[in-house]
Enzyme design. Structure first.
Site, mmCIF file in Angstrom:
data_model
loop_
_atom_site.group_PDB
_atom_site.id
_atom_site.type_symbol
_atom_site.label_atom_id
_atom_site.label_comp_id
_atom_site.label_asym_id
_atom_site.label_seq_id
_atom_site.Cartn_x
_atom_site.Cartn_y
_atom_site.Cartn_z
ATOM 1 N N SER A 12 0.809 -1.206 0.000
ATOM 2 C CA SER A 12 0.000 0.000 0.000
ATOM 3 C C SER A 12 0.854 1.273 0.000
ATOM 4 O O SER A 12 1.576 1.536 -0.959
ATOM 5 C CB SER A 12 -0.947 -0.053 1.204
ATOM 6 O OG SER A 12 -1.893 0.971 1.175
ATOM 7 N N ASP B 117 10.353 5.068 -9.999
ATOM 8 C CA ASP B 117 9.925 5.548 -11.312
ATOM 9 C C ASP B 117 10.538 6.888 -11.685
ATOM 10 O O ASP B 117 10.655 7.220 -12.876
ATOM 11 C CB ASP B 117 8.402 5.648 -11.372
ATOM 12 C CG ASP B 117 7.741 4.288 -11.518
ATOM 13 O OD1 ASP B 117 8.433 3.276 -11.304
ATOM 14 O OD2 ASP B 117 6.538 4.238 -11.844
ATOM 15 N N LYS C 110 -0.451 -4.136 -3.442
ATOM 16 C CA LYS C 110 -1.763 -3.542 -3.179
ATOM 17 C C LYS C 110 -1.812 -2.151 -3.808
ATOM 18 O O LYS C 110 -1.143 -1.236 -3.357
ATOM 19 C CB LYS C 110 -2.043 -3.430 -1.681
ATOM 20 C CG LYS C 110 -3.390 -2.777 -1.383
ATOM 21 C CD LYS C 110 -3.597 -2.530 0.089
ATOM 22 C CE LYS C 110 -4.924 -1.831 0.340
ATOM 23 N NZ LYS C 110 -4.970 -0.446 -0.179
#
Length: 524
Positions: free
Chosen positions: A298, A309, A323
């Site tokens: 999460s 990223d 998740k």
């Protein structure tokens, strides 16, 4: 206290499943109404009224409603859940970051409330409570000689801030009984366990969940580490099941430059909400490493995904839980609540890291078992990735969606293959209970030692390793530790340090030989 060996996987897995469950709080909690067809609503109301007035036996219609809600949500996704009042208040307290009480860590040992240690600078510590004390009475309520459930214990010790409670305490080390008056106060529940130096230029911060106070705790720790001259930072979110995504976003903002994308969400109606970094980052240029494992979920994955990223740092460890769903909370008047999934979140490259749940909730939460079977916890090549879910960062690094964050640097489980339970066992409460009981036999023999003397004493013996093996067997846990002796000793010795000297010493001892930390330091 007996631990049935057949429940060992459940006992160990439950520790982390609870974290993932609490981590489902991955959005600000706010009331939100359901759009329910009028006929359906009338049908449910009419049925409940019919049962309440006409059914032949007495029935608790509230429990029927709860079952109905549970069954409805079970047909949605694993993170849309109903939470009864007792659990909701407990979780809300945990995520709030504080509670009102007397400030002790304790457990029931031989039918008595044994103090593992008082919270530093808390009400009990100020009143003179010490580690090893037994609390016999809370005012006139007897707490020993019977098996009290935790909720009864908490009820006896909690109260309004500023209210007083008289504790009758037995101190075994001095063989005396005393009465102490304690004024209840607000007790912080730390979500940042520790912020310390790994070496002169590398800092380390451990986050155990993302609660309301996490960013503030993190910022304080980071600021102190910067004052000590760090050039690199390691953020540890292993076994962190998540929490409020806003806290993870705020932390990511400290490392990313203005207008870099942190995360975006998409609702079923296609509404996209993007969150970008601001100019406020205080560590935008130093080296950053994030430690993750199969129980990082999460909000932990939001932080790791944003760093990975944006080519901002290195993700070290094993593939995370997977998740990528966002919940919103609807509260009911009885104190219960429903958390409903209202969107998916995506990392800056556009990937969803949510693992599939089409085979049902049980299969979903047992997916981690397959990672053991496939050898994924020991070899990066065993991680199953889908080429169609391949994405590229701006610098051309390949990243994957579809089931967790795949680390840039893979580090296998430290326990030998086939002894995976040992790693999780060492981080459970069993080690803490064992160490407490060992200290309880001769607390005076440890209390006068300096930390240096303690290290010499604890490192010079294998006694506690062999006693721990016996302790597990006596409690019905038939786990063979022999091939993982060094690992087991490290955690046992560190737990001694925690109970005697505090969290900082625990982490200093555990991290010294930690495989992921070594991988980070080697790469810096």
């Amino acid at each position: 206290m007996k631990y049935d060996t057949k429940y060992l996987p459940i006992l160990i897995g439950g520790i982390f499943a609870l974290g993932i469950f609490i981590g489902s709080l991955s959005n600000a909690t706010q009331t939100h109404g359901f759009l329910v067809k009028k006929n359906t609503k009338e049908k449910l109301d009419k049925l409940i009224d019919f049962i309440d007035s006409e059914y032949v036996d007495d029935v608790n219609t509230d429990s029927i409603v709860n079952l109905t809600v549970d069954n409805i949500l079970a047909h949605l996704d694993p993170h849309s859940v109903y939470i009864p009042p007792s659990e909701q208040s407990e979780i809300a307290e945990t995520m709030k970051g504080d509670f009102v009480g007397i400030g002790i860590n304790f457990y029931m040992y031989k039918d008595s409330v044994a103090v593992i240690n008082p919270v530093k600078n808390g009400p009990s510590a100020k009143a003179g409570i010490k580690a090893g004390d037994r609390i016999l009475y809370a005012d006139k309520t007897k707490l020993f000689g019977r098996k009290l459930p935790n909720d009864s214990l908490f009820a006896a010790l909690k109260g309004e801030a500023g209210s007083q409670i008289e504790l009758t305490v037995y101190r075994k080390s001095e063989r005396k009984k005393m009465k102490l008056t304690i004024k209840r106060d607000v007790i912080p529940l730390k979500s940042v366990d520790v912020a310390l130096l790994l070496n002169k230029t590398t800092g380390y911060i451990k986050i155990n969940r993302f609660a309301e106070t996490t960013f503030d705790e993190f910022k304080t720790g980071l600021t102190n580490l910067k004052k000590q001259g760090i050039k690199s930072l390691v953020i540890d979110v292993r076994d962190n099941g998540g929490g409020y995504m806003e806290e993870a976003i705020a932390i990511a903002d400290e490392f990313l430059k203005d207008k870099q994308l942190i995360v975006f969400t998409k609702s079923k109606n296609g509404v996209i909400e993007k969150t970008f970094a601001t100019k406020q980052g205080v560590f935008e240029n130093g080296n950053v490493s994030i430690l993750i494992n199969e129980n990082s979920a999460s909000a932990s994955e939001i932080l790791a995904g944003a760093i990975q990223d944006n080519d901002r740092g290195t993700i070290v460890g094993r593939r995370s839980f997977g998740k990528g769903l966002v919940q919103r909370e609807m509260d009911f008047n009885d104190g219960s609540a429903v958390r409903l999934t209202i969107a998916r979140y995506y990392t800056p490259t556009g990937r969803s890291i949510q693992k599939p749940y089409s085979k049902g909730n049980e299969a979903y939460f047992k997916e981690s078992d397959s990672r053991f079977l496939h050898g994924e916890l020991y070899k990066k090549d065993s991680i199953k990735v889908v080429d169609s879910l391949k994405f590229k960062t701006k610098k051309g690094k390949i990243v994957y969606g579809g089931g967790g964050i795949v680390p840039d640097v893979f580090v296998p489980l430290e326990a030998e293959h086939g002894a995976e339970n040992v790693s999780y066992l060492l981080q459970s409460g069993i080690v803490g209970h064992f160490v407490f009981e060992q200290l309880d036999k001769n607390r005076n023999g440890f209390s006068k030692l300096t930390f240096e003397q303690f290290l010499n004493k604890i490192n010079a013996t294998d006694l506690y390793f062999y006693d721990f093996q016996k302790y597990l067997t006596q409690n019905g846990l038939f786990v063979k530790l022999g091939h993982n002796k060094a690992l087991v000793k490290r955690y046992i010795n560190a737990e001694f340090a925690r109970q005697l000297y505090g969290d900082k010493y625990y982490y200093e001892m555990v991290l010294k030989e930690d495989a992921m930390v070594k991988a980070v330091l080697k790469g810096i």
